[in-house]
Design a protein around this motif. Structure first.
Motif, PDB file in Angstrom:
ATOM      1  N   GLY A 322       0.800  -1.219   0.000  1.00 44.95           N
ATOM      2  CA  GLY A 322       0.000   0.000   0.000  1.00 44.95           C
ATOM      3  C   GLY A 322       0.829   1.264   0.000  1.00 44.95           C
ATOM      4  O   GLY A 322       0.385   2.305  -0.499  1.00 44.95           O
ATOM      5  N   VAL A 323       2.038   1.205   0.555  1.00 41.67           N
ATOM      6  CA  VAL A 323       2.915   2.384   0.579  1.00 41.67           C
ATOM      7  C   VAL A 323       4.012   2.290  -0.478  1.00 41.67           C
ATOM      8  O   VAL A 323       4.984   3.046  -0.439  1.00 41.67           O
ATOM      9  N   GLY A 324       3.847   1.347  -1.420  1.00 43.90           N
ATOM     10  CA  GLY A 324       4.763   1.279  -2.548  1.00 43.90           C
ATOM     11  C   GLY A 324       6.061   0.553  -2.291  1.00 43.90           C
ATOM     12  O   GLY A 324       7.043   0.785  -3.008  1.00 43.90           O
ATOM     13  N   LEU A 325       6.106  -0.351  -1.289  1.00 43.07           N
ATOM     14  CA  LEU A 325       7.319  -1.107  -0.993  1.00 43.07           C
ATOM     15  C   LEU A 325       7.136  -2.560  -1.408  1.00 43.07           C
ATOM     16  O   LEU A 325       6.015  -3.074  -1.421  1.00 43.07           O
ATOM     17  N   PRO A 326       8.225  -3.246  -1.721  1.00 45.49           N
ATOM     18  CA  PRO A 326       8.104  -4.659  -2.117  1.00 45.49           C
ATOM     19  C   PRO A 326       7.753  -5.537  -0.930  1.00 45.49           C
ATOM     20  O   PRO A 326       7.941  -5.163   0.232  1.00 45.49           O
ATOM     21  N   GLU A 327       7.256  -6.717  -1.233  1.00 48.12           N
ATOM     22  CA  GLU A 327       6.871  -7.659  -0.190  1.00 48.12           C
ATOM     23  C   GLU A 327       8.093  -8.351   0.402  1.00 48.12           C
ATOM     24  O   GLU A 327       9.128  -8.489  -0.248  1.00 48.12           O
ATOM     25  N   LEU A 328       7.940  -8.797   1.668  1.00 51.49           N
ATOM     26  CA  LEU A 328       8.969  -9.571   2.347  1.00 51.49           C
ATOM     27  C   LEU A 328       8.545 -11.032   2.407  1.00 51.49           C
ATOM     28  O   LEU A 328       7.384 -11.375   2.167  1.00 51.49           O
ATOM     29  N   ALA A 329       9.480 -11.884   2.741  1.00 53.63           N
ATOM     30  CA  ALA A 329       9.213 -13.326   2.799  1.00 53.63           C
ATOM     31  C   ALA A 329       8.586 -13.667   4.147  1.00 53.63           C
ATOM     32  O   ALA A 329       9.278 -13.695   5.162  1.00 53.63           O
ATOM     33  N   GLU A 330       7.308 -13.905   4.156  1.00 49.56           N
ATOM     34  CA  GLU A 330       6.555 -14.348   5.331  1.00 49.56           C
ATOM     35  C   GLU A 330       6.890 -13.515   6.573  1.00 49.56           C
ATOM     36  O   GLU A 330       7.348 -14.039   7.584  1.00 49.56           O
ATOM     37  N   PRO A 331       6.650 -12.213   6.530  1.00 52.93           N
ATOM     38  CA  PRO A 331       6.915 -11.404   7.728  1.00 52.93           C
ATOM     39  C   PRO A 331       5.776 -11.542   8.735  1.00 52.93           C
ATOM     40  O   PRO A 331       4.598 -11.476   8.386  1.00 52.93           O
ATOM     41  N   ARG A 332       6.114 -11.745   9.971  1.00 52.85           N
ATOM     42  CA  ARG A 332       5.108 -11.839  11.050  1.00 52.85           C
ATOM     43  C   ARG A 332       5.595 -11.002  12.223  1.00 52.85           C
ATOM     44  O   ARG A 332       6.738 -11.132  12.658  1.00 52.85           O
ATOM     45  N   LEU A 333       4.737 -10.123  12.734  1.00 51.43           N
ATOM     46  CA  LEU A 333       5.135  -9.164  13.768  1.00 51.43           C
ATOM     47  C   LEU A 333       4.237  -9.303  14.989  1.00 51.43           C
ATOM     48  O   LEU A 333       3.013  -9.395  14.860  1.00 51.43           O
ATOM     49  N   GLU A 334       4.865  -9.318  16.159  1.00 51.26           N
ATOM     50  CA  GLU A 334       4.152  -9.268  17.434  1.00 51.26           C
ATOM     51  C   GLU A 334       4.778  -8.160  18.275  1.00 51.26           C
ATOM     52  O   GLU A 334       5.998  -8.132  18.459  1.00 51.26           O
ATOM     53  N   LEU A 335       3.929  -7.281  18.774  1.00 54.87           N
ATOM     54  CA  LEU A 335       4.395  -6.121  19.524  1.00 54.87           C
ATOM     55  C   LEU A 335       3.537  -5.958  20.771  1.00 54.87           C
ATOM     56  O   LEU A 335       2.311  -6.059  20.702  1.00 54.87           O
ATOM     57  N   ALA A 336       4.187  -5.731  21.902  1.00 54.32           N
ATOM     58  CA  ALA A 336       3.472  -5.519  23.168  1.00 54.32           C
ATOM     59  C   ALA A 336       4.079  -4.308  23.871  1.00 54.32           C
ATOM     60  O   ALA A 336       5.300  -4.232  24.031  1.00 54.32           O
ATOM     61  N   VAL A 337       3.220  -3.375  24.277  1.00 56.16           N
ATOM     62  CA  VAL A 337       3.654  -2.166  24.977  1.00 56.16           C
ATOM     63  C   VAL A 337       2.843  -2.047  26.261  1.00 56.16           C
ATOM     64  O   VAL A 337       1.609  -2.129  26.229  1.00 56.16           O
ATOM     65  N   ARG A 338       3.550  -1.860  27.365  1.00 53.65           N
ATOM     66  CA  ARG A 338       2.877  -1.684  28.644  1.00 53.65           C
ATOM     67  C   ARG A 338       3.259  -0.334  29.233  1.00 53.65           C
ATOM     68  O   ARG A 338       4.442   0.015  29.299  1.00 53.65           O
ATOM     69  N   GLY A 339       2.264   0.433  29.642  1.00 50.18           N
ATOM     70  CA  GLY A 339       2.488   1.707  30.305  1.00 50.18           C
ATOM     71  C   GLY A 339       1.885   1.681  31.698  1.00 50.18           C
ATOM     72  O   GLY A 339       0.691   1.411  31.865  1.00 50.18           O
ATOM     73  N   ARG A 340       2.711   1.939  32.682  1.00 48.01           N
ATOM     74  CA  ARG A 340       2.262   1.939  34.082  1.00 48.01           C
ATOM     75  C   ARG A 340       2.605   3.296  34.690  1.00 48.01           C
ATOM     76  O   ARG A 340       3.734   3.773  34.576  1.00 48.01           O
ATOM     77  N   PHE A 341       1.608   3.898  35.347  1.00 49.28           N
ATOM     78  CA  PHE A 341       1.763   5.226  35.917  1.00 49.28           C
ATOM     79  C   PHE A 341       1.426   5.151  37.408  1.00 49.28           C
ATOM     80  O   PHE A 341       0.279   5.402  37.812  1.00 49.28           O
ATOM     81  N   PRO A 342       2.402   4.778  38.252  1.00 50.96           N
ATOM     82  CA  PRO A 342       2.099   4.550  39.675  1.00 50.96           C
ATOM     83  C   PRO A 342       1.713   5.809  40.418  1.00 50.96           C
ATOM     84  O   PRO A 342       0.867   5.769  41.319  1.00 50.96           O
TER      85      PRO A 342
END
Length: 682
Positions: A322-342
């Motif tokens: 969609g942004v005009g870049l070539p495809e990668l070989a089976e890319p899989r992404l997992e991202l986790a972000v935790r924010g704690r404000f004690p």
């Protein structure tokens, strides 16, 4: 003379009659005015009194076309508009409402019926005023508790909306959507009981940057529960959008399904427990998920939220296309972000990243704050740990995404090659501004080609500078000490690095930086000292700007089938050059101005003894070397049998068990086509 008694009695009587006549006229006029107000003035009451007051509360004009009301219990109107005539926030068709005014003012909202048709809402034109409905809590304080304890505080019943439109359309905004034919209903919502709102509609348009969706239907529900004070106790919702079609940049999307569900529940002392899930699928195949779990407060203090993102290969490649870049070989992404404000003005952040390429994990990292984040512009301290970091695979993927990255001008440039045999450019950092941070590194499974080990050390980033200090890499039985910095405040950027290594297997090192067809080099790297400075970490692109020194000691060196010697082997019939063995080797060299200056390369072993000095062009690959060689038995036999160099064999002299040339041999030409000269003999 005495007054007439009859006249005296008549005067008070006439005064009383005149007073009563005046009172009657006033009463008649009052009744007439009230009748006119009741019969004809309800619209004027709303249009001239209620609408202007509501406009002040909303902070935007309010207009009513037709209206009829009984102020305490009934309101019927049509063509209500909130907002400017051209950019209204809300417009309606017929609206019918039944309510209890005094109950709503003193205790809580009490609506027995609310039907609306043709409602249109543009969320981008939401009023700027702060609407505050009176609750008259003083009434509750002054009334006896037992008088109002059994009174139902609020009731919402029979809420129906038909033929409505919900949109967000703001000039200049990248986000725009429009949902038409919206219908929603709420049968009943009482104090302490769950009320279920069901809604459905047709998606006419959804545009967000390069994403454009149209068509499809949206359907779902939301269940709400409130206490006596109208504070939310818990909620559950689930909405599904099906049959979405559109485009993402230049890629088409068909049969997209979006599922959004979640719960919110009040937890005493922790605020609200949030559990939100978003799932994307296309024609039954999952594309990605987003989830938000944790606790939230009215302010950030006390909140603790975790956001998880999962993207399947189809979604990642769809976004890249969609942004005009070539495809990668089976890319899989997992991202986790935790924010704690004690506490107020304190935050603790953690980040976990897992990236797969071609079914193999190339990055598995965790970043955690070591202490609460300090105020802005002061460095924060993070702990960076990980089980996998394949640097070569990440650089190869970046090169695939940036095929236009500059290369050297030579037709056969010297290359810094990863395991795939491709040059390894680094990202352009122009304009990148990093917040100040101190990083404590403890990474397992760090790899570059066949080099795999652990990395521990410290790094500091601030603004447009980064520095690595006190870092140590363990590769098998060997160790590598690293230090360096990079500065991209100017263009081109500047960098410097210092490497000290000991006890490394040299085979994996050689295979990492040589192309697969460059040949094979095995051995042991006993010591290495490398200091390099330059203007681009991508050495292959800026060889002329490379400046540094190299000192190395090797043992058990075996050199086989070097590409740079193949032409010489074939041309001069020197088969022994295809398999060279040396028990020890030492190298002292310096790179500057695009030239690799050999102070001394000394080789000694079964294949012979060689001392090489001179220079090699890093860009043009030209040779200007002097070789003082003593040949072992195999190489001496090859020289004697060579048709072109057999005359050199006549000059060989025995010395220390080797067949030595009487004078140094000059090597000219290029790395791929060297040729020797000895005095006037060629």
């Amino acid at each position: 003379m005495l007054p007439n008694m009859h006249d005296v009695e008549r005067q008070p009587s006439e005064a009383r009659r005149a007073c009563w006549r005046r009172r009657f006229r006033r009463l008649a006029w009052t009744g007439l005015v009230l009748s006119l107000v009741v019969l004809f003035g309800r619209h004027l009451l709303l249009a001239w009194v209620v609408a202007p007051v509501a406009g002040v509360a909303f902070g935007t004009p309010v207009d009513v076309d037709q209206a009829a009301c009984a102020p305490t219990c009934r309101l019927d109107l049509s063509n209500l508009r909130i907002g400017e005539k051209e950019d209204a926030f809300l417009t309606t068709g017929p609206v019918e409402a039944r309510y209890r005014l005094w109950h709503s003012l003193f205790l809580g909202p009490y609506v027995e019926k609310l039907h609306a048709e043709g409602l249109t809402v543009n969320l981008a034109q939401a009023p700027q005023g702060k609407i505050r409905l009176p609750r008259f809590r003083w009434f509750r304080r002054h009334r006896r508790r037992e008088d109002i304890e059994d009174v139902e505080r609020f009731l919402l019943r029979d809420l129906q909306f038909e033929g409505c439109t919900v949109a967000y359309d703001k000039p200049g905004s990248p986000l725009r959507f429009r949902v038409e034919n919206v219908s929603a209903s709420l049968p009943e919502l009482r104090e302490g009981q769950s009320g279920r709102i069901e809604a459905e509609g047709d998606l006419d348009e959804l545009s967000a940057g390069p994403l454009l969706l149209a068509g499809g239907t949206i359907k779902g529900y939301c269940a709400l529960t409130y206490d006596r004070e109208m504070d939310l106790l818990d909620s559950q919702f689930s909405f599904v959008a099906q049959g979405l079609n559109g485009t993402l940049g230049g890629s088409s999307i068909a049969g997209l399904t979006v599922e959004l569900s979640g719960t919110t529940q009040e937890v005493r002392g922790r605020g609200y427990r949030q559990d939100l899930h978003l799932a994307l699928s296309q024609q039954g195949q999952p594309l990605g998920t987003v989830s938000i779990v944790g606790y939230s407060m009215k302010g950030l203090a006390g909140s603790d939220l975790t956001v998880r993102l999962g993207a399947e290969p189809e979604l990642v490649n769809l976004v890249l296309a969609g942004v005009g870049l070539p495809e990668l070989a089976e890319p899989r992404l997992e991202l986790a972000v935790r924010g704690r404000f004690p506490r107020p003005n304190e935050a603790e952040v953690s980040l976990a990243v897992n990236l797969e390429l071609g079914g193999e994990t190339v990055a598995d990292l965790d970043l955690v704050t070591r202490s609460p984040l300090p105020p802005l512009l002061q460095p924060a301290r993070f702990s960076v740990t990980g089980e996998r970091l394949a640097i070569d695979r990440l650089l190869a993927a970046y090169r695939q995404l940036r095929p236009d990255h500059p290369e050297t001008g030579s037709s056969e440039p010297a290359r810094e090659v990863v395991a795939t045999g491709q040059p390894s450019p680094l990202p352009k950092l122009d304009g990148l501004l990093l917040p100040p941070a101190l990083l404590d590194l403890d990474l397992r499974g760090v790899s570059y080609g066949e080099l795999t080990g652990t990395l521990t050390g410290h790094a500091m980033v601030q603004g447009q500078q980064a520095e690595l200090t006190d870092s140590e890499v363990h590769l098998g039985d060997g160790t590598v000490d690293l230090a360096g910095s990079i500065d991209w405040r100017t263009s081109p950027l500047k960098y410097q690095t210092a490497v000290q290594a000991a006890g490394l297997a040299f085979g994996p090192v050689a295979r990492t930086f040589l192309a697969p067809d460059d040949g094979r080099i095995e051995g042991r790297l006993d010591t290495l000292q490398l200091d390099v400075r330059g203007t681009d970490p991508n050495v292959a692109s800026h060889l002329s700007a490379l400046d540094g020194t190299l000192n190395a000691q090797l043992s058990g060196l075996e050199v086989a089938d070097l590409r740079s010697l193949r032409r010489t082997i074939h041309k001069y019939q020197l088969a022994g050059l295809g398999n060279l063995r040396f028990s020890e080797a030492s190298l002292a060299a310096r790179a500057a101005g695009g030239t690799f200056q050999l102070g001394r390369l000394l080789l000694n072993g079964p294949s012979g003894r060689a001392e090489l000095t001179g220079s090699v062009g890093l860009v043009d690959r030209q040779l200007d070397l002097t070789l003082d060689a003593g040949l072992g038995p195999d190489l001496a036999a090859d020289l004697r049998s060579s048709k072109r160099l057999k005359y050199y064999a006549l000059l060989l002299q025995p010395r220390d068990g080797l067949a030595c040339l009487p004078m140094p041999l000059a090597l000219k030409g290029t790395l791929d086509n060297p040729f020797p000269t000895l005095g006037a003999i060629r």
